[in-house]
Design a protein around this motif. Structure first.
Motif, PDB file in Angstrom:
ATOM      1  N   ASN A 101       0.846  -1.203   0.000  1.00 33.98           N
ATOM      2  CA  ASN A 101       0.000   0.000   0.000  1.00 33.98           C
ATOM      3  C   ASN A 101       0.879   1.249   0.000  1.00 33.98           C
ATOM      4  O   ASN A 101       0.822   2.076   0.913  1.00 33.98           O
ATOM      5  CB  ASN A 101      -0.895   0.005   1.253  1.00 33.98           C
ATOM      6  CG  ASN A 101      -2.199  -0.736   1.029  1.00 33.98           C
ATOM      7  OD1 ASN A 101      -2.669  -0.876  -0.107  1.00 33.98           O
ATOM      8  ND2 ASN A 101      -2.788  -1.225   2.102  1.00 33.98           N
ATOM      9  N   HIS A 184      -9.690   3.180  -3.308  1.00 35.29           N
ATOM     10  CA  HIS A 184     -10.431   1.954  -2.939  1.00 35.29           C
ATOM     11  C   HIS A 184     -10.534   1.873  -1.418  1.00 35.29           C
ATOM     12  O   HIS A 184     -11.588   1.586  -0.848  1.00 35.29           O
ATOM     13  CB  HIS A 184      -9.703   0.727  -3.508  1.00 35.29           C
ATOM     14  CG  HIS A 184     -10.107  -0.587  -2.890  1.00 35.29           C
ATOM     15  ND1 HIS A 184      -9.696  -0.979  -1.622  1.00 35.29           N
ATOM     16  CD2 HIS A 184     -10.879  -1.607  -3.347  1.00 35.29           C
ATOM     17  CE1 HIS A 184     -10.203  -2.160  -1.329  1.00 35.29           C
ATOM     18  NE2 HIS A 184     -10.924  -2.573  -2.362  1.00 35.29           N
ATOM     19  N   TYR A 189     -13.359   2.527   3.843  1.00 44.78           N
ATOM     20  CA  TYR A 189     -13.621   3.150   5.154  1.00 44.78           C
ATOM     21  C   TYR A 189     -15.076   3.616   5.224  1.00 44.78           C
ATOM     22  O   TYR A 189     -15.751   3.424   6.234  1.00 44.78           O
ATOM     23  CB  TYR A 189     -12.738   4.391   5.357  1.00 44.78           C
ATOM     24  CG  TYR A 189     -11.314   4.171   5.796  1.00 44.78           C
ATOM     25  CD1 TYR A 189     -10.560   3.077   5.393  1.00 44.78           C
ATOM     26  CD2 TYR A 189     -10.682   5.117   6.608  1.00 44.78           C
ATOM     27  CE1 TYR A 189      -9.242   2.929   5.784  1.00 44.78           C
ATOM     28  CE2 TYR A 189      -9.362   4.977   7.009  1.00 44.78           C
ATOM     29  CZ  TYR A 189      -8.638   3.880   6.585  1.00 44.78           C
ATOM     30  OH  TYR A 189      -7.326   3.750   6.975  1.00 44.78           O
TER      31      TYR A 189
HETATM   32  C1  6PG Z   1      -7.461  -4.438   1.205  1.00 40.00           C
HETATM   33  C2  6PG Z   1      -7.414  -3.638   2.469  1.00 40.00           C
HETATM   34  C3  6PG Z   1      -6.051  -3.637   3.047  1.00 40.00           C
HETATM   35  C4  6PG Z   1      -6.049  -3.179   4.483  1.00 40.00           C
HETATM   36  C5  6PG Z   1      -5.748  -1.721   4.626  1.00 40.00           C
HETATM   37  C6  6PG Z   1      -6.696  -0.842   5.354  1.00 40.00           C
HETATM   38  O1  6PG Z   1      -7.933  -3.877   0.237  1.00 40.00           O
HETATM   39  O2  6PG Z   1      -7.058  -5.603   1.217  1.00 40.00           O
HETATM   40  O3  6PG Z   1      -7.797  -2.315   2.222  1.00 40.00           O
HETATM   41  O4  6PG Z   1      -5.207  -2.949   2.200  1.00 40.00           O
HETATM   42  O5  6PG Z   1      -7.092  -3.628   5.201  1.00 40.00           O
HETATM   43  O6  6PG Z   1      -4.522  -1.739   5.249  1.00 40.00           O
HETATM   44  O7  6PG Z   1      -6.456  -0.912   6.699  1.00 40.00           O
HETATM   45  P1  6PG Z   1      -6.701   0.205   7.797  1.00 40.00           P
HETATM   46  O8  6PG Z   1      -8.143   0.108   8.152  1.00 40.00           O
HETATM   47  O9  6PG Z   1      -5.808  -0.293   8.909  1.00 40.00           O
HETATM   48  O10 6PG Z   1      -6.266   1.539   7.315  1.00 40.00           O
END
Ligand code: 6PG
Length: 467
Positions: A101, A184, A189
């Motif tokens: 990420n 995405h 969120y």
């Molecule tokens: C995905 C998720 C993954 C992860 C993120 C978000 O698409 O597989 O988005 O990338 O869950 O890190 O996590 P946070 O809620 O900790 O920001």
């Protein structure tokens, strides 16, 4: 030179990507900076074609040319140091792919630096968590198209498949892939927060217990709300705590964490004048949740007056909540896709909105039935200004708006906060009005700062001597 691809970074995601590649017939070289994770992966292998290496030079030399190296390393400085340690052993035409990420601007910097050395660099968004990494994630590649083409046979093979189509297509230059993954996550969120708010309504206003709510989510998952997040929320609600026997959800502390991608989404939107209020409210909801001690203290001070509570007809209101959640989701995805469209125009990226919706249908966290409708909207109108005004969604949310209004009003009147449901309604009402109150703002700006204003009836720029 035996291996067809190399994976660096053998945490859970990296190990599962390596296993996924091996399961699809690739010969995979793996390397990790510390030996323990490599040994852990080797001990899990059941004859897969994965070859461990403990020296980076040997790892690189084991790869067939042009070398393809997939990084699954924590975003940030670690990526730069891995690249630095790889470069002395690489040749022109070799390819590094970053599947973490990473911030898309870091990806653009790395892309430019490596391109000057003749090395290809792809920033690849991967979504689907650990299970997706193993069985087929959604893959969002960005960089030079001809570099992508060389990796496409492997990437499309390890991606999730929907109706025989891989959830992986070339998305755009430089950091476009990581940008798409970042937004995405912003949508993710908002979607998660909207679901949490629907749950709150069912629990606090309709006084349903956790198992009843799980059943409702299961039912919703048979219809137009069908999505991974609704499905797992039903499962989450059914889970009992081993220690107390209570629903596990009731013993989990109400402080949300975050790793930064949602925050980056909002920062990029704010920097570029893109209205993503629902996504940003979902981020702020996490921030407020983390002020647990303060909230507990404030609860004793900031009381809600007694208000007469109406008796709500359960079945009628369960369906209002369903409609409100659906409309909230449409508004949140509309904001995310607007962010794609506006950023694409700003950067000259030509992002394929229809294809983005298509590759989100499988593997990723926000996979949902209604992405089919989103992709169809962009197929019919590639230049669509906003999903809210596509014929299908316009009709649907015009119909559902009263449910959203009722749910938000009930929440407000009962002192329950619905940051994303109310932001959705506000977005809808702001977007659908041809005339706003910004004339007052412009007059105020001109009054105290001579900032000038434009008029409806004449072109040009005006200033009034107000006093
Ligand atoms: C995905 C998720 C993954 C992860 C993120 C978000 O698409 O597989 O988005 O990338 O869950 O890190 O996590 P946070 O809620 O900790 O920001």
């Amino acid at each position: 030179m035996v291996n067809t691809i190399g994976v660096i970074g053998l945490g859970v995601m990296g190990s599962n990507i390596a296993l996924n590649m091996a399961n699809k017939g690739e010969k995979v070289a793996v390397y990790n900076y510390t030996r323990d994770l490599t040994d852990r992966l080797v001990s899990k292998m059941n004859g897969e074609t994965i070859q461990p290496y403990y020296e980076i030079e040997e790892f690189v030399q084991s790869l067939e040319s042009p070398r393809k190296i997939f990084l699954m390393v924590t975003a940030g400085k670690a990526i730069d140091s891995v690249i630095e340690s790889l470069v002395p052993f690489l040749e022109a035409e070799d390819i590094i792919m970053d599947g973490g990420n990473s911030h898309f601007e870091d990806t653009e910097r790395r892309y430019t630096e490596l391109k000057s050395k003749g090395i290809g660099y792809l920033g690849i968004g991967i979504s689907g968590g650990e299970v997706g990494a193993l069985t087929g994630p959604s893959i969002m590649p960005g960089g030079d198209k001809e570099v992508y083409e060389k990796t496409a046979p492997i990437l499309t093979k390890i991606a999730a498949q929907v109706n025989g189509d891989p959830c992986c297509v070339y998305l755009g230059p430089k950091g476009a892939g990581h940008f798409i993954k970042m937004v995405h996550n912003g949508i993710e969120y908002a979607d998660m927060q909207l679901i949490a708010e629907a749950y709150t309504f069912l629990r606090e206003k309709l006084h349903l217990d956790v198992d009843e709510i799980a059943d409702i989510f299961d039912t919703w998952n048979q219809g137009e709300l069908k999505s991974y997040l609704i499905e797992i929320t039903a499962e989450i609600l059914r889970k009992k705590d081993d220690m107390t026997g209570l629903p596990l959800i009731d013993v989990i502390l109400d402080k949300a964490g975050q790793k930064g991608t949602g925050k980056w989404t909002s920062i990029q939107a704010i920097d570029n004048g893109i209205p993503t209020s629902i996504i940003t409210e979902s981020l702020f909801a996490r921030y407020i949740s983390s002020l647990k001690e303060e909230r507990v203290m404030a609860e004793g001070i900031l009381k809600m007056p007694e208000v007469e509570q109406q008796n709500l007809d359960k079945n009628v209101w369960i369906d209002y909540v369903r409609q409100a959640l659906y409309m909230g989701k449409v508004c949140a995805y509309a904001q995310g896709f607007t962010q794609y469209k506006m950023t694409s125009e700003l950067n000259g990226w030509d992002l394929p909105l229809k294809e983005i919706a298509l590759i989100f249908r499988g593997g990723c966290i926000i996979r949902a039935e209604f992405l089919n409708v989103i992709s169809k909207a962009y197929e019919e109108q590639p230049d669509l200004a906003n999903l809210l005004i596509s014929p299908y969604f316009a009709e649907k949310i015009t119909d559902y708006q009263m449910a959203l209004r009722k749910v938000v009003c009930e929440g407000i009147n009962s002192g329950i906060s619905f940051p994303c449901l109310s932001a959705s309604l506000t977005y809808f009402d702001s977007y659908r009005k041809g005339i706003s109150n910004a004339n007052i703002l412009q007059a105020q700006r001109d009054y105290f700062g001579a900032h000038t204003y434009e008029r409806h009836d004449q072109s040009g720029v005006f200033h009034t001597n107000w006093q």
